[in-house]
Enzyme design. Structure first.
Site, PDB file in Angstrom:
ATOM      1  N   CYS A  63     -16.250   5.952   9.776  1.00 27.55           N
ATOM      2  CA  CYS A  63     -15.166   6.764  10.210  1.00 27.55           C
ATOM      3  C   CYS A  63     -14.943   7.715   9.083  1.00 27.55           C
ATOM      4  O   CYS A  63     -14.135   8.486   9.651  1.00 27.55           O
ATOM      5  CB  CYS A  63     -13.987   6.002  10.931  1.00 27.55           C
ATOM      6  SG  CYS A  63     -13.098   5.238   9.627  1.00 27.55           S
ATOM      7  N   GLY A  97      12.936 -15.452   5.972  1.00 30.94           N
ATOM      8  CA  GLY A  97      11.824 -16.036   4.726  1.00 30.94           C
ATOM      9  C   GLY A  97      12.186 -17.527   4.692  1.00 30.94           C
ATOM     10  O   GLY A  97      11.317 -18.206   4.098  1.00 30.94           O
ATOM     11  N   CYS A 104     -14.741   4.621   4.543  1.00 29.14           N
ATOM     12  CA  CYS A 104     -15.490   3.857   5.322  1.00 29.14           C
ATOM     13  C   CYS A 104     -16.807   4.460   5.718  1.00 29.14           C
ATOM     14  O   CYS A 104     -16.637   6.043   6.133  1.00 29.14           O
ATOM     15  CB  CYS A 104     -14.501   3.777   6.743  1.00 29.14           C
ATOM     16  SG  CYS A 104     -15.442   3.016   7.888  1.00 29.14           S
TER      17      CYS A 104
END
Ligand SMILES: [Zn+2]
Lengths: 145, 285
Positions: free
Chosen positions: B249, B30, B246
């Protein structure tokens, strides 16, 4: 100017002219004049600076130089140079005295590079923005009912 | 290379510096490691930080996937992939996540889990999560060192007071390994949990801001939140409380792009085009 780092300089030197371009000779390594380039150069004198330690006040200098015939740019650079020196000495009191602000935002490549990035697609982050916008709007409406 | 350009464009010294910065970034999860960030033959803000990471890491036996907004065909992805192919002879490219060893991405982490032998490189416009509360980098550096994130927490708190919600949509501040808070790049909140205990090494490159940082594998990554106001990802439920699917799909699990089609109808579609294709292949056998 206008309260964001007051420098009203006196222009001490402002000139435009051709300077030789010196390059090391490819074989001997000796500096050789390869041509000349048009430059503008400026030196400003700005109001004196006192010192908390009672040192004698002095005028201070700022310097700017740029390619081509561009007097305003050279004067502006000289003023910024003077403002940045003050910022380095006393800590920045204004954006113009903060090297991080001035150098990263005035540099052509650094500043333009990011503005031109905005033309790239952002539909994922925009979808995410829409989610926050709709949610906060719904909550506001619910609160008003 | 015959045209006089070094493999992967960068000279070996530049690559070495980037690899050293990467090692440091992995050692201090980080932490934003400063590096010199070479000028690349494309504008800053077009993924030069991610590109330099990829070029420093890629070898002739690597298989590369490049995506932007989740798609392999987005303009930024196409340009970067072409450039890397041109300067790295011998590499393979793919759009299939499973085939890739190195993945460079902008704004998304792929839907499917990454493997330990994969590296994800994310392009970063703003590397520092503290920039929304403190403009001076000098001061931010001290704040990071002291793990002083109080002003960031105050910003979240003020959001809740004003809007009854945390309004940060993407680039969500995330604490890595219990200390440094990173800007995880403009990924949606939906992708932030994928940083946590990832199998793959995740690297972040900010070219314009000259920083490299990392979320190493199996490293804790917690989005900033409060005990009574949990972190929340984007909501894709419709008016009837059903998760939107979606239209290609049928997946009800993916991050969706919303748009208006030619009939003026509002439609939703997977943002990760490779995932969407694989789901369609599964459905059709
Ligand atoms: Zn789909």
């Amino acid at each position: 100017m206008r309260g964001y780092g007051d420098v009203h300089p006196t222009v001490a030197e402002l000139r435009v002219g051709y300077l030789p371009v010196m390059l090391p000779h490819p074989i001997t390594g000796e500096l050789t004049e390869a041509g000349e380039v048009l430059m503008t150069e400026c030196e400003v004198v700005a109001t004196y600076q006192g010192d908390d330690n009672k040192a004698a006040p002095t005028f201070t200098l700022g310097y700017g130089a740029c390619f081509g015939h561009n007097e305003v740019k050279a004067i502006s650079m000289a003023i910024l140079d003077r403002a940045l020196q003050k910022g380095m000495k006393d800590g920045p009191e204004n954006p113009s005295e903060d090297p991080e602000f001035v150098l990263l935002h005035v540099d052509g490549i650094d500043s333009m590079g990011f503005a031109s990035h905005y033309k790239m697609p952002h539909y994922v982050t925009f979808q995410s923005d829409m989610d926050r916008l709709r949610t906060t709007q719904q909550k506001q409406e619910a609160n008003h009912e | 290379m015959s045209n006089g350009i070094n493999f992967a464009f960068l000279d070996e010294y530049a690559k070495r510096e980037i690899r050293r910065s990467v090692l440091k970034a992995i050692c201090i999860p980080g932490y934003q490691v400063p590096y010199s960030s070479r000028e690349m033959p494309m504008g800053r803000g077009f993924g030069t930080g991610g590109l330099q990471l990829t070029l420093a890491l890629i070898g002739a036996n690597d298989t590369l996937k490049v995506i932007d907004q989740g798609s392999d065909d987005s303009v930024n992805a196409v340009n970067l992939r072409k450039f890397i192919e041109m300067t790295c002879p011998g590499i393979d490219t793919t759009t299939r996540l499973q085939e890739a060893t190195l993945i460079q991405s902008r704004h998304r982490i792929p839907e499917q889990a990454l493997r330990a032998d994969q590296i994800l490189v994310l392009q970063v416009p703003y590397p520092d999560a503290l920039v929304i509360v403190e403009p001076s980098e000098d001061k931010r550096k001290v704040m990071h060192g002291e793990a002083d994130y109080s002003r960031l927490l105050v910003k979240l708190y003020e959001d809740i007071v004003k809007f009854d919600e945390i309004t940060i949509s993407h680039r969500y501040p995330t604490r890595i390994n219990g200390h440094y808070i990173i800007d995880p790049s403009p990924i949606p909140r939906y992708d932030v949990p994928k940083l946590h205990n990832s199998n793959a090494l995740i690297l972040f490159g900010a070219g314009r801001e000259k920083k490299i940082y990392a979320v190493p594998p199996h490293c804790p990554a917690e989005p900033l939140a409060f005990d009574d106001v949990p972190f929340r990802i984007e909501d894709f439920t419709d008016n009837h409380g059903e998760r939107r699917a979606c239209k290609l799909c049928g997946s009800q699990e993916s991050f969706l792009d919303e748009f208006i089609d030619e009939q003026g109808e509002r439609v939703y579609q997977c943002s990760d085009s490779d995932y969407c294709e694989q789901q369609q292949e599964l459905a059709h056998g």
